[in-house]
Write a protein that holds these residues in place. Structure first.
Motif, PDB file in Angstrom:
ATOM      1  N   LEU A 136       0.836  -1.208   0.000  1.00 12.27           N
ATOM      2  CA  LEU A 136       0.000   0.000   0.000  1.00 12.27           C
ATOM      3  C   LEU A 136       0.868   1.253   0.000  1.00 12.27           C
ATOM      4  CD1 LEU A 136      -3.022  -0.792   2.337  1.00 12.27           C
ATOM      5  CD2 LEU A 136      -2.717  -1.246  -0.088  1.00 12.27           C
ATOM      6  N   ASP A 137       1.977   1.231   0.727  1.00 13.59           N
ATOM      7  CA  ASP A 137       2.905   2.364   0.679  1.00 13.59           C
ATOM      8  C   ASP A 137       3.394   2.579  -0.750  1.00 13.59           C
ATOM      9  OD1 ASP A 137       2.656   2.630   3.421  1.00 13.59           O
ATOM     10  OD2 ASP A 137       4.527   1.581   3.876  1.00 13.59           O
ATOM     11  N   HIS A 138       3.719   1.479  -1.414  1.00 14.63           N
ATOM     12  CA  HIS A 138       4.192   1.544  -2.806  1.00 14.63           C
ATOM     13  C   HIS A 138       3.127   2.132  -3.725  1.00 14.63           C
ATOM     14  CE1 HIS A 138       5.990   0.241  -6.613  1.00 14.63           C
ATOM     15  NE2 HIS A 138       4.853  -0.375  -6.896  1.00 14.63           N
ATOM     16  N   LEU A 139       1.865   1.827  -3.442  1.00 11.75           N
ATOM     17  CA  LEU A 139       0.757   2.297  -4.279  1.00 11.75           C
ATOM     18  C   LEU A 139       0.292   3.699  -3.896  1.00 11.75           C
ATOM     19  CD1 LEU A 139      -1.414  -0.968  -4.459  1.00 11.75           C
ATOM     20  CD2 LEU A 139       0.111  -0.050  -6.219  1.00 11.75           C
ATOM     21  N   GLY A 140       0.828   4.247  -2.826  1.00  5.86           N
ATOM     22  CA  GLY A 140       0.418   5.580  -2.392  1.00  5.86           C
ATOM     23  C   GLY A 140      -0.898   5.600  -1.654  1.00  5.86           C
ATOM     24  N   VAL A 141      -1.266   4.485  -1.031  1.00 10.16           N
ATOM     25  CA  VAL A 141      -2.521   4.399  -0.281  1.00 10.16           C
ATOM     26  C   VAL A 141      -2.196   4.473   1.204  1.00 10.16           C
ATOM     27  CG1 VAL A 141      -4.529   2.978   0.267  1.00 10.16           C
ATOM     28  CG2 VAL A 141      -3.624   3.016  -2.073  1.00 10.16           C
ATOM     29  N   ALA A 142      -2.490   5.604   1.821  1.00 10.52           N
ATOM     30  CA  ALA A 142      -2.189   5.784   3.238  1.00 10.52           C
ATOM     31  C   ALA A 142      -3.259   5.179   4.125  1.00 10.52           C
ATOM     32  CB  ALA A 142      -2.030   7.272   3.559  1.00 10.52           C
ATOM     33  N   THR A 143      -4.520   5.282   3.690  1.00 13.15           N
ATOM     34  CA  THR A 143      -5.651   4.828   4.500  1.00 13.15           C
ATOM     35  C   THR A 143      -6.629   4.052   3.649  1.00 13.15           C
ATOM     36  OG1 THR A 143      -5.449   6.823   5.859  1.00 13.15           O
ATOM     37  CG2 THR A 143      -7.460   5.541   6.099  1.00 13.15           C
ATOM     38  N   LEU A 144      -7.141   2.961   4.193  1.00 16.04           N
ATOM     39  CA  LEU A 144      -8.128   2.141   3.495  1.00 16.04           C
ATOM     40  C   LEU A 144      -9.537   2.562   3.866  1.00 16.04           C
ATOM     41  CD1 LEU A 144      -6.454  -1.336   4.075  1.00 16.04           C
ATOM     42  CD2 LEU A 144      -6.741  -0.224   1.842  1.00 16.04           C
ATOM     43  N   GLU A 145     -10.398   2.665   2.842  1.00 14.54           N
ATOM     44  CA  GLU A 145     -11.820   2.834   3.132  1.00 14.54           C
ATOM     45  C   GLU A 145     -12.316   1.617   3.898  1.00 14.54           C
ATOM     46  OE1 GLU A 145     -16.123   3.219   0.828  1.00 14.54           O
ATOM     47  OE2 GLU A 145     -14.269   3.689  -0.256  1.00 14.54           O
ATOM     48  N   ALA A 146     -11.826   0.444   3.510  1.00 14.70           N
ATOM     49  CA  ALA A 146     -12.198  -0.788   4.210  1.00 14.70           C
ATOM     50  C   ALA A 146     -11.198  -1.881   3.889  1.00 14.70           C
ATOM     51  CB  ALA A 146     -13.608  -1.236   3.810  1.00 14.70           C
ATOM     52  N   ALA A 147     -11.046  -2.793   4.842  1.00 12.27           N
ATOM     53  CA  ALA A 147     -10.364  -4.062   4.613  1.00 12.27           C
ATOM     54  C   ALA A 147     -11.419  -5.137   4.786  1.00 12.27           C
ATOM     55  CB  ALA A 147      -9.219  -4.258   5.603  1.00 12.27           C
ATOM     56  N   VAL A 148     -11.462  -6.083   3.850  1.00 11.11           N
ATOM     57  CA  VAL A 148     -12.543  -7.067   3.807  1.00 11.11           C
ATOM     58  C   VAL A 148     -11.944  -8.447   3.583  1.00 11.11           C
ATOM     59  CG1 VAL A 148     -14.700  -7.743   2.667  1.00 11.11           C
ATOM     60  CG2 VAL A 148     -14.048  -5.316   2.766  1.00 11.11           C
ATOM     61  N   GLY A 149     -12.416  -9.448   4.342  1.00  7.01           N
ATOM     62  CA  GLY A 149     -11.930 -10.803   4.113  1.00  7.01           C
ATOM     63  C   GLY A 149     -12.733 -11.843   4.858  1.00  7.01           C
ATOM     64  N   GLY A 150     -12.700 -13.063   4.321  1.00  7.26           N
ATOM     65  CA  GLY A 150     -13.353 -14.196   4.963  1.00  7.26           C
ATOM     66  C   GLY A 150     -12.340 -15.248   5.331  1.00  7.26           C
ATOM     67  N   SER A 151     -12.613 -16.010   6.385  1.00  8.13           N
ATOM     68  CA  SER A 151     -11.737 -17.084   6.838  1.00  8.13           C
ATOM     69  C   SER A 151     -10.359 -16.523   7.198  1.00  8.13           C
ATOM     70  CB  SER A 151     -11.654 -18.170   5.764  1.00  8.13           C
ATOM     71  OG  SER A 151     -11.047 -19.341   6.252  1.00  8.13           O
ATOM     72  N   MET A 152      -9.274 -17.054   6.630  1.00 10.76           N
ATOM     73  CA  MET A 152      -7.961 -16.487   6.909  1.00 10.76           C
ATOM     74  C   MET A 152      -7.899 -15.023   6.486  1.00 10.76           C
ATOM     75  SD  MET A 152      -4.139 -17.684   5.630  1.00 10.76           S
ATOM     76  CE  MET A 152      -4.087 -16.635   4.158  1.00 10.76           C
ATOM     77  N   GLY A 153      -8.667 -14.654   5.477  1.00 13.63           N
ATOM     78  CA  GLY A 153      -8.748 -13.257   5.080  1.00 13.63           C
ATOM     79  C   GLY A 153      -9.303 -12.393   6.189  1.00 13.63           C
ATOM     80  N   GLY A 154     -10.291 -12.921   6.921  1.00  8.04           N
ATOM     81  CA  GLY A 154     -10.836 -12.190   8.061  1.00  8.04           C
ATOM     82  C   GLY A 154      -9.812 -12.019   9.167  1.00  8.04           C
ATOM     83  N   MET A 155      -8.964 -13.026   9.358  1.00  4.70           N
ATOM     84  CA  MET A 155      -7.896 -12.923  10.351  1.00  4.70           C
ATOM     85  C   MET A 155      -6.928 -11.802   9.970  1.00  4.70           C
ATOM     86  SD  MET A 155      -7.080 -16.945  10.975  1.00  4.70           S
ATOM     87  CE  MET A 155      -8.365 -18.078  11.533  1.00  4.70           C
ATOM     88  N   GLN A 156      -6.614 -11.704   8.688  1.00  4.96           N
ATOM     89  CA  GLN A 156      -5.744 -10.622   8.232  1.00  4.96           C
ATOM     90  C   GLN A 156      -6.398  -9.260   8.474  1.00  4.96           C
ATOM     91  OE1 GLN A 156      -4.011 -11.511   4.154  1.00  4.96           O
ATOM     92  NE2 GLN A 156      -5.197 -13.363   4.495  1.00  4.96           N
ATOM     93  N   VAL A 157      -7.696  -9.184   8.243  1.00  4.98           N
ATOM     94  CA  VAL A 157      -8.409  -7.921   8.486  1.00  4.98           C
ATOM     95  C   VAL A 157      -8.316  -7.538   9.960  1.00  4.98           C
ATOM     96  CG1 VAL A 157     -10.674  -6.802   8.483  1.00  4.98           C
ATOM     97  CG2 VAL A 157      -9.967  -8.192   6.517  1.00  4.98           C
ATOM     98  N   LEU A 158      -8.507  -8.506  10.856  1.00  6.05           N
ATOM     99  CA  LEU A 158      -8.366  -8.230  12.289  1.00  6.05           C
ATOM    100  C   LEU A 158      -6.949  -7.768  12.613  1.00  6.05           C
ATOM    101  CD1 LEU A 158     -10.327 -11.274  13.761  1.00  6.05           C
ATOM    102  CD2 LEU A 158     -11.022  -8.859  13.888  1.00  6.05           C
ATOM    103  N   GLU A 159      -5.963  -8.403  11.992  1.00  6.34           N
ATOM    104  CA  GLU A 159      -4.571  -8.018  12.219  1.00  6.34           C
ATOM    105  C   GLU A 159      -4.303  -6.616  11.697  1.00  6.34           C
ATOM    106  OE1 GLU A 159      -1.673  -8.251  14.167  1.00  6.34           O
ATOM    107  OE2 GLU A 159      -1.985 -10.396  13.797  1.00  6.34           O
ATOM    108  N   TRP A 160      -4.889  -6.286  10.550  1.00  9.67           N
ATOM    109  CA  TRP A 160      -4.779  -4.932  10.022  1.00  9.67           C
ATOM    110  C   TRP A 160      -5.326  -3.921  11.030  1.00  9.67           C
ATOM    111  CZ3 TRP A 160      -2.801  -1.680   6.616  1.00  9.67           C
ATOM    112  CH2 TRP A 160      -2.182  -2.189   5.472  1.00  9.67           C
ATOM    113  N   ALA A 161      -6.515  -4.193  11.564  1.00 10.94           N
ATOM    114  CA  ALA A 161      -7.146  -3.261  12.495  1.00 10.94           C
ATOM    115  C   ALA A 161      -6.347  -3.113  13.780  1.00 10.94           C
ATOM    116  CB  ALA A 161      -8.566  -3.731  12.813  1.00 10.94           C
ATOM    117  N   ALA A 162      -5.681  -4.186  14.194  1.00  4.41           N
ATOM    118  CA  ALA A 162      -4.890  -4.152  15.426  1.00  4.41           C
ATOM    119  C   ALA A 162      -3.513  -3.534  15.207  1.00  4.41           C
ATOM    120  CB  ALA A 162      -4.749  -5.567  15.988  1.00  4.41           C
ATOM    121  N   SER A 163      -2.868  -3.848  14.097  1.00  4.82           N
ATOM    122  CA  SER A 163      -1.494  -3.392  13.856  1.00  4.82           C
ATOM    123  C   SER A 163      -1.429  -2.012  13.210  1.00  4.82           C
ATOM    124  CB  SER A 163      -0.761  -4.401  12.970  1.00  4.82           C
ATOM    125  OG  SER A 163      -0.614  -5.646  13.615  1.00  4.82           O
TER     126      SER A 163
END
Length: 373
Positions: A136-163
Motif C-alpha cells: 500500500l505504501d508503494h501504491l500511495g494508499v495511506a488509509t483504506l476505506e475498508a479491509a474485507v476478508g473471509g476465513s484467513m482473510g478475516g484474520m488478516q483484516v483483524l490483524e490490520w485493524a490491530a497493527s
C-alpha cells in the motif's frame, strides 16, 4: 473506465525491504503479486483491500491464469456488487508464503539462484499484513476505506485493524476467528503430515524434479475440504449415494459419490497449489492468536480504535462457529469500538462466504455505503 480497470490489472512488484519477521529474521527483497480494479480517487480515500483465504489468491474478480476459472469472489467484487470498481479502488494481494507470485518457498533466492524451499523463513499472519502495508505504501494508499476478508482473510483484516488502526476506517470480518483453536490446528497437522510423509516431498526439495508430493497434498486438501462444508450440506448433496454403480464394489475404489467428490477436490488442487506453501500458510494460521499478541486480552488489540467493524458468521460453519465471532464482538464492545454483528443462515457451512448468500452481500453493501456517507 477501461477494460483493465473494470476486470482487473495483474501486477508484480519487488520491494527492497527489509521486512522484519515475527520469527526474528528478515526478508529482502519482498515480492508481491497483486491485482487492482477501478481507479484511486484524487484524495486516495476509496481504496478497499480484499484479503484472501488459505488457498486463495489475488485473482479475486478475474480469471485464474492456470485454471481459467472465474475469480473466487465475483459475487462480492464487480459492477453492481457491494465492492464496485466504479466506486472503489480494489486491491487484492497474494499473501506472503504463497505460490502465486509473492515471496514464498518456491521463490528463487538471490544468493543461491535456487528456490528457498524449506529455508524460507516461517511466517505469521502479522508478517503477511506487514507485507501488504508495504504494498500500500508503494501504491500511495495511506488509509483504506475498508479491509474485507473471509476465513484467513478475516484474520488478516483483524490483524490490520490491530497493527495499523489509523490506516483502516472500516473492517469486514466474515466467517473468521481471533485465534486458531486446537481443533483447527489438529486438522492442519493432519494435512502437513500427509505432505511430509509423501516420499516425493524430499524434505521440501522437490522443485524442478517434475514429481512434487502430489499425493500428500491431495490428501491434505481432502481433509481440509471436509471442514469447509456442513454435515447437512454433505447429506443433501451426496447422502450415501453410490458413484456410477448400482451396488457396492467391495473394494477400495470410490464407491460413494462423496468419496469421488473429495478425490476430485484433491486432484484438482495439486494443479494450482504448492505443497511447501501449504505447510507455511497453515503454520502461520496456527500461530495466529490476536489476544496473545496483546498481553492475553483480546480487547487490548482494539483499544482506542476508531475503525468501524462488521462481523458476519454462518449458522452451519463448524470450522469457525458463531461463538468465535461473538468473542470478537465482546472484545470490541469492551474496547468501545463501533461494531455490528449478524449470524446468517446457510446450508453451505464455512464455504458460505464464497457462495451465493444474498443476505451476505446486502450486509456488506450496506455497511460499506454507510461509511461513505
Amino acid at each position: 473506465m477501461s477494460d483493465d480497470q473494470r476486470f482487473g490489472l495483474a501486477r508484480h512488484v519487488i520491494l527492497k525491504g527489509p521486512l522484519k519477521l515475527d520469527g526474528g529474521g528478515v526478508l529482502a527483497p519482498v515480492e508481491i503479486a497483486y491485482e487492482t480494479y477501478g481507479t484511486l480517487n484524487a484524495d486516495t480515500s476509496n481504496a478497499i483491500l480484499i484479503c484472501h483465504a488459505l488457498t486463495g489468491d489475488h485473482h479475486v474478480a478475474s480469471a485464474h491464469p492456470r485454471t481459467g476459472k472465474p475469480g473466487w469472489w465475483t459475487r462480492m467484487v464487480g459492477a453492481g456488487r457491494p465492492i464496485d470498481p466504479a466506486r472503489h479502488f480494489v486491491i487484492c494481494a497474494n499473501v506472503l508464503g504463497s505460490c502465486m507470485g509473492s515471496s514464498g518457498p518456491a521463490t528463487i533466492r538471490t544468493e543461491t539462484g535456487a528456490p528457498y524451499a524449506m529455508s524460507f523463513p516461517v511466517i505469521t499472519l502479522r508478517d503477511m499484513v506487514r507485507a501488504q502495508a508495504m504494498l500500500l505504501d508503494h501504491l500511495g494508499v495511506a488509509t483504506l476505506e475498508a479491509a474485507v476478508g473471509g476465513s484467513m482473510g478475516g484474520m488478516q483484516v483483524l490483524e490490520w485493524a490491530a497493527s495499523f488502526p489509523d490506516r483502516v476506517r472500516a473492517a469486514v470480518v466474515i466467517a473468521s476467528a481471533a485465534r486458531h483453536s486446537a481443533q483447527n490446528i489438529a486438522f492442519h497437522e493432519v494435512g502437513r503430515q500427509a505432505i511430509m510423509a509423501d516420499p516425493n516431498w524430499r524434505g521440501g526439495d522437490y522443485y524442478g524434479r517434475g514429481d512434487p508430493p502430489s499425493a500428500g497434498l491431495a490428501v491434505a486438501r481432502m481433509a481440509a475440504h471436509i471442514t469447509y462444508l456442513s454435515e447437512a450440506g454433505l447429506h443433501d448433496k451426496f447422502g450415501r449415494k453410490l458413484q456410477d454403480r448400482g451396488e457396492k464394489g467391495f473394494g477400495f475404489d470410490a464407491d460413494f459419490q462423496v468419496e469421488s467428490y473429495l478425490r476430485h477436490q484433491g486432484i484438482s488442487f495439486v494443479d494450482r497449489f504448492d505443497a511447501n506453501s501449504y505447510l507455511y500458510i497453515t503454520r502461520a494460521m496456527d500461530y495466529f492468536d490476536l489476544a496473545e499478541e496483546h498481553g492475553g486480552l483480546l480487547a487490548n488489540a482494539f483499544k482506542g480504535t476508531r475503525t468501524r467493524f462488521c462481523l458476519v458468521s454462518f449458522d452451519t460453519d463448524w470450522l469457525y462457529p458463531t461463538g468465535e465471532s461473538r468473542a470478537i464482538v465482546h472484545a470490541l464492545n469492551a474496547a468501545g469500538a463501533a461494531a455490528s454483528f449478524v449470524e446468517l443462515s446457510s446450508p453451505f457451512g464455512h464455504d458460505a462466504f464464497l457462495l451465493d448468500v444474498p443476505q451476505l452481500f446486502g450486509v456488506v453493501d450496506g455497511f460499506i455505503r454507510a461509511g461513505a456517507r
